[in-house]
Design a protein around this motif. Sequence first.
Motif, PDB file in Angstrom:
ATOM      1  N   VAL A   1      39.069  84.044  22.632  1.00 24.58           N
ATOM      2  CA  VAL A   1      38.370  83.881  23.903  1.00 24.58           C
ATOM      3  C   VAL A   1      37.803  82.478  24.082  1.00 24.58           C
ATOM      4  N   ASP A   2      37.752  81.679  23.025  1.00 23.54           N
ATOM      5  CA  ASP A   2      37.084  80.378  23.114  1.00 23.54           C
ATOM      6  C   ASP A   2      37.629  79.495  24.234  1.00 23.54           C
ATOM      7  N   PRO A   3      38.933  79.181  24.237  1.00 21.92           N
ATOM      8  CA  PRO A   3      39.430  78.327  25.329  1.00 21.92           C
ATOM      9  C   PRO A   3      39.408  79.029  26.678  1.00 21.92           C
ATOM     10  N   VAL A   4      39.464  80.363  26.682  1.00 20.48           N
ATOM     11  CA  VAL A   4      39.407  81.104  27.945  1.00 20.48           C
ATOM     12  C   VAL A   4      38.059  80.852  28.627  1.00 20.48           C
ATOM     13  N   VAL A   5      36.990  80.890  27.856  1.00 21.45           N
ATOM     14  CA  VAL A   5      35.663  80.617  28.420  1.00 21.45           C
ATOM     15  C   VAL A   5      35.601  79.193  28.959  1.00 21.45           C
ATOM     16  N   MET A   6      36.145  78.245  28.189  1.00 24.01           N
ATOM     17  CA  MET A   6      36.127  76.861  28.657  1.00 24.01           C
ATOM     18  C   MET A   6      36.891  76.699  29.964  1.00 24.01           C
ATOM     19  N   GLY A   7      38.060  77.329  30.064  1.00 24.79           N
ATOM     20  CA  GLY A   7      38.834  77.248  31.293  1.00 24.79           C
ATOM     21  C   GLY A   7      38.108  77.883  32.455  1.00 24.79           C
ATOM     22  N   ARG A   8      37.461  79.014  32.197  1.00 23.04           N
ATOM     23  CA  ARG A   8      36.701  79.699  33.243  1.00 23.04           C
ATOM     24  C   ARG A   8      35.570  78.801  33.743  1.00 23.04           C
ATOM     25  N   VAL A   9      34.849  78.168  32.819  1.00 25.59           N
ATOM     26  CA  VAL A   9      33.738  77.297  33.216  1.00 25.59           C
ATOM     27  C   VAL A   9      34.261  76.101  34.007  1.00 25.59           C
ATOM     28  N   ARG A  10      35.349  75.508  33.546  1.00 27.52           N
ATOM     29  CA  ARG A  10      35.911  74.355  34.257  1.00 27.52           C
ATOM     30  C   ARG A  10      36.316  74.743  35.682  1.00 27.52           C
ATOM     31  N   ALA A  11      36.889  75.926  35.841  1.00 25.17           N
ATOM     32  CA  ALA A  11      37.275  76.387  37.173  1.00 25.17           C
ATOM     33  C   ALA A  11      36.049  76.547  38.067  1.00 25.17           C
ATOM     34  N   ASP A  12      34.980  77.130  37.521  1.00 25.38           N
ATOM     35  CA  ASP A  12      33.744  77.267  38.293  1.00 25.38           C
ATOM     36  C   ASP A  12      33.219  75.902  38.718  1.00 25.38           C
ATOM     37  N   GLN A  13      33.277  74.944  37.812  1.00 27.36           N
ATOM     38  CA  GLN A  13      32.790  73.607  38.124  1.00 27.36           C
ATOM     39  C   GLN A  13      33.644  72.940  39.195  1.00 27.36           C
ATOM     40  N   ASP A  14      34.958  73.042  39.060  1.00 26.69           N
ATOM     41  CA  ASP A  14      35.852  72.428  40.046  1.00 26.69           C
ATOM     42  C   ASP A  14      35.728  73.106  41.400  1.00 26.69           C
ATOM     43  N   ARG A  15      35.627  74.431  41.384  1.00 29.58           N
ATOM     44  CA  ARG A  15      35.572  75.189  42.642  1.00 29.58           C
ATOM     45  C   ARG A  15      34.306  74.875  43.435  1.00 29.58           C
ATOM     46  N   THR A  16      33.209  74.613  42.743  1.00 29.49           N
ATOM     47  CA  THR A  16      31.933  74.342  43.417  1.00 29.49           C
ATOM     48  C   THR A  16      31.604  72.853  43.453  1.00 29.49           C
ATOM     49  N   HIS A  17      32.587  72.021  43.129  1.00 30.36           N
ATOM     50  CA  HIS A  17      32.413  70.561  43.155  1.00 30.36           C
ATOM     51  C   HIS A  17      31.244  70.111  42.284  1.00 30.36           C
ATOM     52  N   ASP A  18      31.126  70.749  41.128  1.00 30.77           N
ATOM     53  CA  ASP A  18      30.088  70.406  40.155  1.00 30.77           C
ATOM     54  C   ASP A  18      30.601  69.255  39.301  1.00 30.77           C
ATOM     55  N   GLU A  19      30.609  68.059  39.888  1.00 28.72           N
ATOM     56  CA  GLU A  19      31.194  66.913  39.200  1.00 28.72           C
ATOM     57  C   GLU A  19      30.369  66.483  37.996  1.00 28.72           C
ATOM     58  N   ALA A  20      29.068  66.718  38.042  1.00 32.77           N
ATOM     59  CA  ALA A  20      28.227  66.390  36.890  1.00 32.77           C
ATOM     60  C   ALA A  20      28.399  67.398  35.764  1.00 32.77           C
ATOM     61  N   ARG A  21      29.015  68.523  36.062  1.00 31.41           N
ATOM     62  CA  ARG A  21      29.311  69.586  35.095  1.00 31.41           C
ATOM     63  C   ARG A  21      28.046  70.085  34.393  1.00 31.41           C
ATOM     64  N   ASN A  22      26.994  70.289  35.189  1.00 31.88           N
ATOM     65  CA  ASN A  22      25.767  70.828  34.615  1.00 31.88           C
ATOM     66  C   ASN A  22      25.243  72.047  35.354  1.00 31.88           C
ATOM     67  N   LYS A  23      26.045  72.614  36.252  1.00 36.36           N
ATOM     68  CA  LYS A  23      25.629  73.821  36.975  1.00 36.36           C
ATOM     69  C   LYS A  23      26.329  75.081  36.464  1.00 36.36           C
ATOM     70  N   HIS A  24      27.343  74.906  35.648  1.00 35.38           N
ATOM     71  CA  HIS A  24      28.067  76.039  35.077  1.00 35.38           C
ATOM     72  C   HIS A  24      28.270  75.738  33.596  1.00 35.38           C
ATOM     73  N   LEU A  25      27.774  76.615  32.756  1.00 38.71           N
ATOM     74  CA  LEU A  25      27.751  76.359  31.312  1.00 38.71           C
ATOM     75  C   LEU A  25      28.548  77.407  30.544  1.00 38.71           C
ATOM     76  N   GLY A  26      29.053  77.007  29.391  1.00 38.87           N
ATOM     77  CA  GLY A  26      29.751  77.920  28.493  1.00 38.87           C
ATOM     78  C   GLY A  26      29.015  78.032  27.170  1.00 38.87           C
ATOM     79  N   VAL A  27      28.922  79.263  26.652  1.00 41.52           N
ATOM     80  CA  VAL A  27      28.300  79.528  25.356  1.00 41.52           C
ATOM     81  C   VAL A  27      29.262  80.373  24.546  1.00 41.52           C
ATOM     82  N   LEU A  28      29.575  79.923  23.337  1.00 46.04           N
ATOM     83  CA  LEU A  28      30.490  80.645  22.465  1.00 46.04           C
ATOM     84  C   LEU A  28      29.765  81.068  21.200  1.00 46.04           C
ATOM     85  N   VAL A  29      29.882  82.351  20.858  1.00 44.04           N
ATOM     86  CA  VAL A  29      29.293  82.889  19.637  1.00 44.04           C
ATOM     87  C   VAL A  29      30.427  83.173  18.659  1.00 44.04           C
TER      88      VAL A  29
END
Length: 937
Positions: free
Chosen positions: A302-330
């Motif tokens: 699931v590790d890269p899946v979470v990263m891809g999901r977060v990147r999509a959220d950031q791109d979709r909402t124009h979060d260019e600073a990449r600080n509005k959508h975060l990923g946490v992996l346990v």
Amino acid sequence: MTSDRTDHLLFPALEALGASNGAWLEEKWSAWLEKPESVAPELASLFSTLNAGPTPLLNPSQQLAHGDDGRDEALGVLREAWRQRGHLRATLDPLGLRERPDVPGLFPPSNAPAHHQAEAQRLEQLYAGTLAVEYMHLQDARERQWWQDRFEGQPRHTGSAPGLDPRRILALLTKAEIFEAFCQQRYTGARRFGLEGGESLVVALQTLVDEAGRDGVDSMSFGMSHRGRLNVMVNILHKPAEAIFSEFAGKAFGPDEIDTAGDVKYHLGCAATVRTPGADGKAASHEMRLALLPNPSHLEAVDPVVMGRVRADQDRTHDEARNKHLGVLVHGDGAFAGQGVVYETLQLSRLRGYGTGGTVHIVLNNQVSFTTDPTDQHSGVWNTDVARTVQAPVLHVNGAAPEAVARAASLAHEWRQAFGRDIVINLFCYRLHGHNETDEPAFTQPRMVEAINAYPGVRARFAEDLEKRGLIEPGQAEALRRADDQALEEAFAQADTYQPDGTDWLDASPLDPTRLQDSPERVQPMTGVPLARLREVGLGSTEVPAGFALHPRIERQFKARRQALEAPEGTVDWATAETLALGTIALDGHRVRLSGQDSGRGTFSQRHAVLTDQRDGHKVTPLDLLSRRQGKVEVWNSPLSEYGVMGFEYGYSLGNPEALVMWEAQFGDFANGAQVMIDQFVASGETKWLRTSSLTLLLPHGLEGAGPEHSSARPERFLALCADNNMRVCMPSTPANYFHLLRRQIARRCKKPAVIFTPKSLLRRPEARSLLAEMGPQTRFQPILPDPLFQGVGQQDARGKVRRLILCAGKVYYDLAARRAELGLNDVALVRLEQFYPFPHHALVAELVRFPKLETALWCQEEPRNGGAWRYVDRRYEHSLKNAGQQLRPRLVGRRASASPATGLASRHASEQAALIERALTRDFSIPLTPDEKAHH
């Protein structure tokens, strides 16, 4: 679990010298500092190595005294030693089984000044307590200074934020402990992979949530494996406890109206919208979406899946600073060190096309992996050493010190927001029940089990400490425990009547009507585009900014493309058709994302979607410059990874269902490296977890004498995974059909993954071209392509003379057609199967009925008989023949069964290919097969 391991890893020479005694080592170290030649050559070499590097410990001639310039250089050296290696002395094991090793250079000789001794003691408190940090490997001096300020600065960051209040920590620990105790009592012997011994994980996660809320974060996506997953669902994502108790009783996790195979409860995902304290830390004013992504038993998949999901959220909402959508992996301790996808995921973290502004990694360090001791788990000092390769700092923390855990989580979030980089928290804990609740851990870890049985637990210890500090009243901790237990009793009573709500476990609506209405025989959507727009995109794809130095060979390719598009009956090749599909999708407002190894140019130098200026090397993507209002077009050259990158793109497709997301293999069989992703996510994610994806896999395929590793994308493997209308598996043979396949991925509201076997030699084969009109208005994907020789109303008599029908797919059609023309055969029809799954039964029947006098029906494939599509097509083809009134049993023409998918000898390939083409066109199957033919059949 002992100091021996750490000593030997740090100082290999000590093992040969039998030198594990700290006092002896300190004596020798001091002697070497005074006079290097006074110690054995082996030790002198060792100490010299330890003293090397950007910040030496001490020069041999240097005394622990003030230098001539008035500065205390030795004191500075001492501080540097603690910063570099203080984490090795930290008190991290809750059970006390891990001894603190003796590390040279951390303590001055006994004859050193008193203030040196005092400074060493102070540094030990800062760097070797229950929270330690590795940061001196960071190459950026600003980053090292950041950590130095937080551990040595005054006043120290001790966790005064509201989310770190000790009483709240106690409440979290109580909820975590009571949940596990309740489940153990009610479901004795049921596997749940409980969190006992690691309850501080809930403290770390809640701290991250609170800190993110204060920073205005909009969403957090979590990925984790089994251990503690149910606890995290209940206590962090607020999944109703009665829902989990209902699942323990064997009930479905989703609404009744959704048909799903389901999965075990500790694989499922869930989501929730929570309100967290705002920037003032008081009112719960900020709304944030939390999602725990589903994950199979492949622990780190699931590790890269979470990263891809977060990147999509950031791109979709124009979060260019990449600080509005975060990923946490346990992670698990053994999995973090042992699973290759962890390294692949870390490598993505700082790449332009894949970075998410930093992921927080928490390693739930059980100090044992299944039954494997740390000494057999990993090489290096720590199980987290792999993170150092990407310049990630590592915080090591004792899980029995929950305030230190909270501080670690707070620092991790602060670092991530400040630098946009990954960080790792190595959370030391233990397992009460072994790997799961049915294990007997004493079989393999008797000393650890003995220590666990004697340990009162993290909550009890912390409650006792708070009571001594006067932060809670006597009996208050017990009252918290009883209240939580009562709440779970009430949830348990409601479990029998609990009705699942999709919002409890899915972060998107499962009640998509297009999904419920979908069927394998659903009519193909119209995906054609007006010719003017096609030409607009095609010509625009060949335009570059003024002054751009285009490579001459690419300029010639673009000139040929322009001429073809401008012709009255323009024809397009494969690369142009793809360009037209991507460009028109972007003009429709959809994001287009393609990633893979060398995808910008294309493995076969056919695409040239990303151009490189021949003078200064800067790059441009013409498809991203078609219009100011278009969707973004991104084509990324991925790192040399399949598992991690495919997982990332799958996650991206989950986060942005409206985007066309493609992963391309350099050669089709490179998908082997991502088989876990294909099996566990792409093929089965919908039926297990109701996660719909439209990820498109592009897999170059075709036997052309290039050897076993560059020939077959293994269609048989994908077809074996097909069921429940789960995906689309296609092998288009024309550019037009490829064009429509890509556009269909967006046009269909019901999202399905697509596996497309793309060609190699057909990219430039003159016959493999399509008219522009075949992509124009009122056109669509054709799952069956009829034989051009027998099309048209006036061909009825010719069709009546056909005695042999060959069904085939992909490149072999062109070889068959060319040889048929050479032989002048007019009684052989060639029909192409463009889509394997869902099998186009009705379309095939409609084509077969046009040939009423068939005597032979063949399936012809290039692949060996134990590969390719034969075993999948066989009975489906026979069924279609019967429905068309043809009482024929289809026969196979292909290569003989082989352990290798293709030969690596060009001459052998050519003779095999010529033989199977000849056999398909001319063999009289009424005559018994020869022994050699039987081997092929």
